[in-house]
Write a protein that holds these residues in place. Sequence first.
Motif, mmCIF file in Angstrom:
data_model
loop_
_atom_site.group_PDB
_atom_site.id
_atom_site.type_symbol
_atom_site.label_atom_id
_atom_site.label_comp_id
_atom_site.label_asym_id
_atom_site.label_seq_id
_atom_site.Cartn_x
_atom_site.Cartn_y
_atom_site.Cartn_z
ATOM 1 N N ASN A 171 0.678 -1.692 0.204
ATOM 2 C CA ASN A 171 -0.524 -0.178 0.233
ATOM 3 C C ASN A 171 0.733 0.892 -0.034
ATOM 4 O O ASN A 171 1.801 1.167 0.901
ATOM 5 C CB ASN A 171 -0.975 0.306 1.797
ATOM 6 C CG ASN A 171 -1.800 1.365 1.714
ATOM 7 O OD1 ASN A 171 -1.502 1.946 1.111
ATOM 8 N ND2 ASN A 171 -3.068 1.270 1.467
ATOM 9 N N PRO A 172 0.534 2.250 -1.264
ATOM 10 C CA PRO A 172 2.141 3.458 -1.008
ATOM 11 C C PRO A 172 0.958 4.902 -0.815
ATOM 12 O O PRO A 172 1.645 5.439 -0.499
ATOM 13 C CB PRO A 172 1.627 3.877 -2.269
ATOM 14 C CG PRO A 172 0.278 2.824 -3.528
ATOM 15 C CD PRO A 172 0.362 1.673 -2.108
ATOM 16 N N GLU A 173 -0.580 4.514 -0.117
ATOM 17 C CA GLU A 173 -1.220 5.129 0.996
ATOM 18 C C GLU A 173 -0.305 6.360 1.571
ATOM 19 O O GLU A 173 -0.756 7.200 1.875
ATOM 20 C CB GLU A 173 -2.306 5.085 1.116
ATOM 21 C CG GLU A 173 -3.702 6.239 1.788
ATOM 22 C CD GLU A 173 -4.692 5.762 1.778
ATOM 23 O OE1 GLU A 173 -6.090 6.588 2.118
ATOM 24 O OE2 GLU A 173 -5.372 5.011 1.419
ATOM 25 N N LEU A 174 -0.166 6.090 2.797
ATOM 26 C CA LEU A 174 0.889 6.802 3.806
ATOM 27 C C LEU A 174 1.747 7.529 2.997
ATOM 28 O O LEU A 174 2.066 9.267 2.998
ATOM 29 C CB LEU A 174 1.374 5.332 4.683
ATOM 30 C CG LEU A 174 2.337 6.527 5.675
ATOM 31 C CD1 LEU A 174 1.023 7.569 6.754
ATOM 32 C CD2 LEU A 174 2.872 5.860 6.759
ATOM 33 N N PRO A 175 3.439 6.746 2.951
ATOM 34 C CA PRO A 175 4.094 7.862 1.582
ATOM 35 C C PRO A 175 3.522 8.567 1.071
ATOM 36 O O PRO A 175 4.124 9.968 1.045
ATOM 37 C CB PRO A 175 5.118 6.901 1.235
ATOM 38 C CG PRO A 175 4.743 5.516 1.586
ATOM 39 C CD PRO A 175 2.765 5.436 1.923
ATOM 40 N N TRP A 176 2.119 8.221 0.193
ATOM 41 C CA TRP A 176 2.083 9.445 -0.548
ATOM 42 C C TRP A 176 0.863 10.808 0.036
ATOM 43 O O TRP A 176 1.167 11.577 -0.407
ATOM 44 C CB TRP A 176 1.325 8.674 -1.917
ATOM 45 C CG TRP A 176 1.820 8.474 -3.269
ATOM 46 C CD1 TRP A 176 3.049 8.658 -3.133
ATOM 47 C CD2 TRP A 176 1.578 7.276 -4.007
ATOM 48 N NE1 TRP A 176 3.831 7.798 -3.913
ATOM 49 C CE2 TRP A 176 3.085 7.136 -4.739
ATOM 50 C CE3 TRP A 176 0.446 6.474 -4.211
ATOM 51 C CZ2 TRP A 176 2.440 6.207 -6.026
ATOM 52 C CZ3 TRP A 176 0.229 5.537 -5.685
ATOM 53 C CH2 TRP A 176 1.406 4.950 -6.277
ATOM 54 N N ARG A 177 0.525 10.325 1.189
ATOM 55 C CA ARG A 177 -0.109 10.701 1.800
ATOM 56 C C ARG A 177 1.107 12.483 2.471
ATOM 57 O O ARG A 177 0.677 13.666 2.298
ATOM 58 C CB ARG A 177 -1.027 11.064 2.302
ATOM 59 C CG ARG A 177 -2.156 10.455 2.542
ATOM 60 C CD ARG A 177 -3.576 10.192 3.336
ATOM 61 N NE ARG A 177 -4.255 9.496 2.667
ATOM 62 C CZ ARG A 177 -5.615 10.282 1.778
ATOM 63 N NH1 ARG A 177 -4.976 11.237 1.640
ATOM 64 N NH2 ARG A 177 -6.429 9.214 1.749
ATOM 65 N N ARG A 178 1.625 11.945 2.967
ATOM 66 C CA ARG A 178 2.971 12.566 3.810
ATOM 67 C C ARG A 178 3.548 13.632 2.385
ATOM 68 O O ARG A 178 3.800 14.268 2.890
ATOM 69 C CB ARG A 178 4.019 11.667 3.609
ATOM 70 C CG ARG A 178 3.486 10.469 5.165
ATOM 71 C CD ARG A 178 3.029 11.497 6.736
ATOM 72 N NE ARG A 178 4.350 12.047 7.347
ATOM 73 C CZ ARG A 178 5.366 12.200 8.196
ATOM 74 N NH1 ARG A 178 5.175 10.587 8.683
ATOM 75 N NH2 ARG A 178 5.450 12.708 8.576
ATOM 76 N N ALA A 179 3.645 12.569 1.862
ATOM 77 C CA ALA A 179 4.135 13.255 0.075
ATOM 78 C C ALA A 179 3.824 14.515 -0.537
ATOM 79 O O ALA A 179 3.320 15.710 -0.891
ATOM 80 C CB ALA A 179 4.949 12.348 -0.970
#
Length: 125
Positions: free
Chosen positions: A56-64
């Motif tokens: 799941n890429p959601e957390l890193p993309w939300r932080r970015a």
Amino acid sequence: MPRAQDANTFRRAVQLWSAGSLREAEPMLNELVADDPSFGEAWLVLGHVRLGLGRNPELPWRRASSAGQPEASYALGLWLAQAGRAKDGLGLLRHACRLNPHERRYAVGLTDLLLLVDEPPADLG
């Protein structure tokens, strides 16, 4: 702005990601964002690495996205739409358009998603 050592580590992680060595790139990126949670580009690439690893890429993309990376807002918005969460993706695509109004991909992605959820595409921002 990352330190010179961090910039070198980031460049190496991007090279590994580009070469498909995702398992090698991931710990480098994890270390970079642990050392500097505001390093938006590292969060962005970490999201792509995680996606490539089937995670799941959601957390890193939300932080970015929170760090002002329009590409992360765009990628996450599309990913959410593909995951059946189109309405959740709308705000992120709008955010990408606000951050970089000259990037046509962002406007096209937003327009497509607005049509998919049956909202008028006149509201692009």
